[in-house]
Design a protein around this motif. Structure first.
Motif, PDB file in Angstrom:
ATOM      1  N   GLY A 156     -23.317 -11.271   1.989  1.00  0.00           N
ATOM      2  CA  GLY A 156     -23.177 -10.639   3.304  1.00  0.00           C
ATOM      3  C   GLY A 156     -22.744  -9.184   3.309  1.00  0.00           C
ATOM      4  O   GLY A 156     -22.180  -8.716   4.299  1.00  0.00           O
TER       5      GLY A 156
ATOM      6  N   THR B 214      -1.718  -4.687   7.858  1.00  0.00           N
ATOM      7  CA  THR B 214      -2.442  -3.482   7.436  1.00  0.00           C
ATOM      8  C   THR B 214      -3.015  -2.740   8.640  1.00  0.00           C
ATOM      9  O   THR B 214      -2.924  -1.528   8.730  1.00  0.00           O
ATOM     10  CB  THR B 214      -3.589  -3.835   6.476  1.00  0.00           C
TER      11      THR B 214
ATOM     12  N   ARG C   9       0.814  -1.220   0.000  1.00  0.00           N
ATOM     13  CA  ARG C   9       0.000   0.000   0.000  1.00  0.00           C
ATOM     14  C   ARG C   9       0.841   1.261   0.000  1.00  0.00           C
ATOM     15  O   ARG C   9       0.343   2.341  -0.247  1.00  0.00           O
ATOM     16  CB  ARG C   9      -0.822   0.089   1.283  1.00  0.00           C
TER      17      ARG C   9
ATOM     18  N   LYS D 298     -19.802  -8.096   5.725  1.00  0.00           N
ATOM     19  CA  LYS D 298     -19.129  -9.038   4.830  1.00  0.00           C
ATOM     20  C   LYS D 298     -18.028  -9.784   5.584  1.00  0.00           C
ATOM     21  O   LYS D 298     -17.833 -10.991   5.409  1.00  0.00           O
ATOM     22  CB  LYS D 298     -18.538  -8.271   3.644  1.00  0.00           C
TER      23      LYS D 298
ATOM     24  N   ARG E  20      -9.121   5.526   0.884  1.00  0.00           N
ATOM     25  CA  ARG E  20     -10.511   5.186   1.198  1.00  0.00           C
ATOM     26  C   ARG E  20     -10.648   3.761   1.731  1.00  0.00           C
ATOM     27  O   ARG E  20     -11.309   3.514   2.734  1.00  0.00           O
ATOM     28  CB  ARG E  20     -11.323   5.366  -0.103  1.00  0.00           C
ATOM     29  N   GLU E  21     -10.003   2.826   1.029  1.00  0.00           N
ATOM     30  CA  GLU E  21     -10.083   1.420   1.403  1.00  0.00           C
ATOM     31  C   GLU E  21      -9.469   1.189   2.788  1.00  0.00           C
ATOM     32  O   GLU E  21     -10.031   0.482   3.622  1.00  0.00           O
ATOM     33  CB  GLU E  21      -9.345   0.585   0.341  1.00  0.00           C
ATOM     34  N   LYS E  22      -8.333   1.815   3.043  1.00  0.00           N
ATOM     35  CA  LYS E  22      -7.643   1.586   4.319  1.00  0.00           C
ATOM     36  C   LYS E  22      -8.414   2.199   5.476  1.00  0.00           C
ATOM     37  O   LYS E  22      -8.500   1.613   6.561  1.00  0.00           O
ATOM     38  CB  LYS E  22      -6.210   2.141   4.263  1.00  0.00           C
TER      39      LYS E  22
ATOM     40  N   THR F  94     -18.505   2.317   5.619  1.00  0.00           N
ATOM     41  CA  THR F  94     -17.940   0.998   5.329  1.00  0.00           C
ATOM     42  C   THR F  94     -18.805   0.238   4.320  1.00  0.00           C
ATOM     43  O   THR F  94     -18.336  -0.738   3.727  1.00  0.00           O
ATOM     44  CB  THR F  94     -17.763   0.185   6.617  1.00  0.00           C
ATOM     45  N   GLY F  95     -20.027   0.665   4.132  1.00  0.00           N
ATOM     46  CA  GLY F  95     -20.848   0.186   3.019  1.00  0.00           C
ATOM     47  C   GLY F  95     -21.101  -1.311   2.948  1.00  0.00           C
ATOM     48  O   GLY F  95     -21.369  -1.826   1.860  1.00  0.00           O
ATOM     49  N   GLY F  96     -20.999  -2.022   4.064  1.00  0.00           N
ATOM     50  CA  GLY F  96     -21.245  -3.463   4.047  1.00  0.00           C
ATOM     51  C   GLY F  96     -19.997  -4.275   4.368  1.00  0.00           C
ATOM     52  O   GLY F  96     -20.056  -5.492   4.527  1.00  0.00           O
ATOM     53  N   MET F  97     -18.856  -3.591   4.467  1.00  0.00           N
ATOM     54  CA  MET F  97     -17.593  -4.297   4.690  1.00  0.00           C
ATOM     55  C   MET F  97     -17.578  -5.044   6.021  1.00  0.00           C
ATOM     56  O   MET F  97     -17.119  -6.188   6.105  1.00  0.00           O
ATOM     57  CB  MET F  97     -16.435  -3.297   4.650  1.00  0.00           C
TER      58      MET F  97
ATOM     59  N   ARG G  23     -11.611   2.601   5.695  1.00  0.00           N
ATOM     60  CA  ARG G  23     -12.783   1.767   5.963  1.00  0.00           C
ATOM     61  C   ARG G  23     -12.388   0.457   6.640  1.00  0.00           C
ATOM     62  O   ARG G  23     -13.041   0.004   7.587  1.00  0.00           O
ATOM     63  CB  ARG G  23     -13.539   1.507   4.658  1.00  0.00           C
TER      64      ARG G  23
ATOM     65  N   HIS H  20      -9.278   8.681  14.177  1.00  0.00           N
ATOM     66  CA  HIS H  20      -8.656   9.583  13.192  1.00  0.00           C
ATOM     67  C   HIS H  20      -7.728   8.714  12.364  1.00  0.00           C
ATOM     68  O   HIS H  20      -6.609   8.428  12.779  1.00  0.00           O
ATOM     69  CB  HIS H  20      -7.915  10.710  13.902  1.00  0.00           C
TER      70      HIS H  20
ATOM     71  N   GLY I 255     -13.192   9.497   2.440  1.00  0.00           N
ATOM     72  CA  GLY I 255     -12.415  10.218   1.443  1.00  0.00           C
ATOM     73  C   GLY I 255     -12.576   9.631   0.054  1.00  0.00           C
ATOM     74  O   GLY I 255     -13.360   8.712  -0.135  1.00  0.00           O
ATOM     75  N   PRO I 256     -11.877  10.106  -0.947  1.00  0.00           N
ATOM     76  CA  PRO I 256     -10.912  11.197  -0.856  1.00  0.00           C
ATOM     77  C   PRO I 256     -11.560  12.568  -0.661  1.00  0.00           C
ATOM     78  O   PRO I 256     -10.893  13.478  -0.196  1.00  0.00           O
ATOM     79  CB  PRO I 256     -10.176  11.114  -2.199  1.00  0.00           C
TER      80      PRO I 256
ATOM     81  N   THR J 262      -5.732   7.184   8.798  1.00  0.00           N
ATOM     82  CA  THR J 262      -4.985   7.668   7.634  1.00  0.00           C
ATOM     83  C   THR J 262      -5.065   6.623   6.523  1.00  0.00           C
ATOM     84  O   THR J 262      -5.530   5.522   6.723  1.00  0.00           O
ATOM     85  CB  THR J 262      -3.501   7.867   7.987  1.00  0.00           C
TER      86      THR J 262
ATOM     87  N   GLY K  86       1.448  -0.100  17.532  1.00  0.00           N
ATOM     88  CA  GLY K  86       2.204  -0.095  16.282  1.00  0.00           C
ATOM     89  C   GLY K  86       3.402  -1.031  16.370  1.00  0.00           C
ATOM     90  O   GLY K  86       3.803  -1.441  17.451  1.00  0.00           O
TER      91      GLY K  86
END
Lengths: 411, 411
Positions: A280, B213, A154, B285, B389-391, B279-282, B393, B384, B355-356, B386, B187
């Motif tokens: 899902g 990730t 990434r 899922k 978009r994918e990360k 997250t739209g279903g993530m 969510r 908060h 985002g973006p 960073t 971290g």
């Protein structure tokens, strides 16, 4: 111009992770017309890393090293490369501020050790990393170039695309222009058979198919002086391909199927909602993957149980009892039910047996029904899918998107 | 004992395929306690393949070459290895019969070129290939061992497990046992700092962190004679690690966070439902990713628009107007609303700016609220985040799962 890849990381030598970076970089370099004769993986060990770097520098013009730019003492890539190239590491103020800002954004205290990541070769070209804390760097010396990139895909992939590719393009002077078509509903070998003359000719431009998880990518690559010459070369080949397999092509811009559909819905202002059982939420998530979808997507429901199918979608108890939750009839009522509930133009209902359990002789694992309701008309796809749970669900979503794509082309 | 991997194939250098063979072999060798210091990828080119083989033989006791055993003239691996090891290729009758039988099974005529695959080093140990036509081979000479395996993973993997692993086990007589812990909320560098004594000691067992990730993996590896000795060595180190960072550990079996939570919900028979915006279903899922979740998951809603939040969840218009869709208050009402609608034990509400676009100074991209309603009590996480978009969510979902995991540990 010859390049070599040097992947650094004990986790690669231990087989803990797949070397996706090497595949990505090799593919990108190949598209730039830069030959790669060797890829080497080496661990976080000073002596062996130094040896591998020196060998690579003796064989290639460009060495791209990935990994080992982290903050811990076992991250050695930068130190070894700087030493081999006769460079001193100095504090790069801008990178230091970027790392501090990164920690502020994630609301955590910056560990002392992260300062190490802002120490960069004095004469290097620093590559910003908006997705992490390790900056990349390019060092040019004595006709050799070493490029260091962070290991996490990434971070590495956007850094390559945004900073390294333009740098290499300028350096090579020649251009490989590619056009990637995406196809659905045809296998790689069938496609190769239908296009065998084009593929076998291997002229400029070349044509090559690549299998994807669901679908095929077809790449047309022209070697050219500039983009407009490349486009001239590609155009007649593209037309020829379209005359042969045009019905399977959904994108000429290498865009995923879900993105193609999302953008098309936005452009045509057609709204969509989904009712998902076995997937899902995956179908809805794939729509929301793209920014701007709020214009055409307001809601979906995940109705995993029969009760939820009745409650949210009005699927009739009788339908469930007589035909089962995984049936053409239930998929139809799910699609119609969510369209009604959401007041959307298109309603999608997905129900199936994703496995590994739950299959019977009559309804085996991999059986999925996808109902798609466009106004008065409801289509149902009966799919017999193979692969694991994840693949069955993903392929079901892709089939739904492709059917919607076909519908959008007609309207 | 040291080994090196030599992957042969132009398709790897062009980035057309991922080097899954190298990962598989590296992982297997690591478990056998055989060190791998280098992996090299080289194309189907006699000179470069010979150079790479000689270098590998100069550094390692065992070289495992994969790929390039096919019937076509560009398959050179066997010829190059035989020459380097001073071996002559002779017809191996048994392999010839096996190849003929293979073609009979798949009901195709054997091309003449396949005879090449039955030509094997005179003094080699031939490894049968029940899944393809290329036999493998082991050559031992002057204290060095070269093992040749076919490239396709479905031929290489069973051949390794059935023939090569027993051969190597007998040769090495020792074992590496690993335990992978998964952590969240800390971290990689912070973890390395907290465990620096353990990591720096580099004794048996060794301890090493790897960034994921969202989260960190921590591997404890013991070199041992057998599994029970390995477990004895690992136990006190594991206890020590748990005393230092136990609060961050969610799995001692290397399982993903969502799977850990799903299994824990099933074991405790606690039901869950989600209301997802950004997250739209993530999140849903990720629950349905695991088989057997129908026992604890019956429904979710994706409420992307304000209207959907009101309609399905009863989020108050006043809340949306006063605090906005991305707010602590809306997340709370979403979590409570879905719990009520689904009649579940736990309700999750996720709303944020992935985002973006869509960020403001007050509510920037990456701001996500996760509401989690456990009966009377509703927790809200203000995140908060960073990345793209994918990360954003994905990390939001991981934070939700970790909070639920903590709750499940308490109940």
């Amino acid at each position: 111009m010859k390049a070599e890849l040097l992947s650094v990381g004990t986790e690669l030598l231990l087989g803990e992770i797949l070397n996706t970076d090497a595949k990505f970089l090799a593919e990108e370099l190949s598209m730039l017309g830069i030959s790669v004769y060797y890829q080497t993986v080496v661990g976080d060990n000073k002596k062996r890393l130094t040896d591998a770097l020196e060998l690579a520098l003796s064989r290639a013009d460009i060495v791209i090293a990935s990994g080992g730019l982290g903050p811990t003492p076992d991250d050695l890539t930068k130190e070894v490369i700087a030493e081999a190239m006769g460079e001193t590491l100095v504090l790069h103020e801008e990178s230091m501020r970027a790392i501090e800002a990164y920690y502020q954004r994630v609301n955590r205290e910056m560990p002392e050790s992260n300062k190490k990541q802002a120490m960069l070769p004095e004469h290097g070209i620093v590559l910003a990393n908006p997705n992490g804390t390790a900056p990349g760097c390019i060092i040019e010396k004595n006709g050799k170039t070493v490029i260091m990139l962070p290991g996490p895909p990434r971070e590495l992939e956007p850094m390559f695309i945004d900073s390294v590719r333009p740098y290499l393009l300028q350096k090579s002077g020649k251009l490989l222009l590619s056009k990637n078509l995406r196809l659905f509903g045809i296998g790689e070998s069938k496609l190769a058979e239908m296009l065998q003359d084009l593929i076998a000719k291997n002229e400029n431009p070349t044509v090559a198919p690549y299998a994807e998880t669901a679908g095929v990518r077809l790449r047309i690559t022209a070697s050219c002086r500039d983009a407009s010459e490349g486009e001239e070369l590609i155009r007649p080949v593209l037309e020829h391909i379209k005359s042969l397999v045009g019905a399977y092509i959904y994108s000429e811009e290498d865009k995923p199927l879900s993105q193609t559909v999302a953008e098309c819905l936005i452009a045509k202002n057609i709204t969509i909602a989904a009712a998902e059982s076995c997937t899902g939420g995956m179908f809805s998530k794939m729509i929301v993957d793209y920014p701007g979808t709020s214009a055409i997507f307001s809601e979906s429901v995940v109705t995993y149980s029969n009760e939820a199918k009745q409650k949210y979608l009005g699927v009739r108890e009788e339908t469930l009892a007589r035909f089962g939750a995984v049936s053409r009839e239930t998929a139809t009522e799910m699609a119609q039910g969510i369209r009604r509930a959401a007041g959307s133009d298109i309603g999608v209902g997905i129900t199936g047996i994703a496995g590994p359990d739950g299959g019977t002789a009559e309804k085996p694992v991999g059986l999925v029904y996808v109902g798609i309701c466009f106004g008065e008309k409801t289509d149902v796809l009966e799919l017999h899918l193979t692969g694991n749970r994840e693949k069955v669900r993903y392929t079901a979503c892709q089939n739904a998107f492709f059917r919607i794509y076909q519908h959008l082309c007609d309207c």
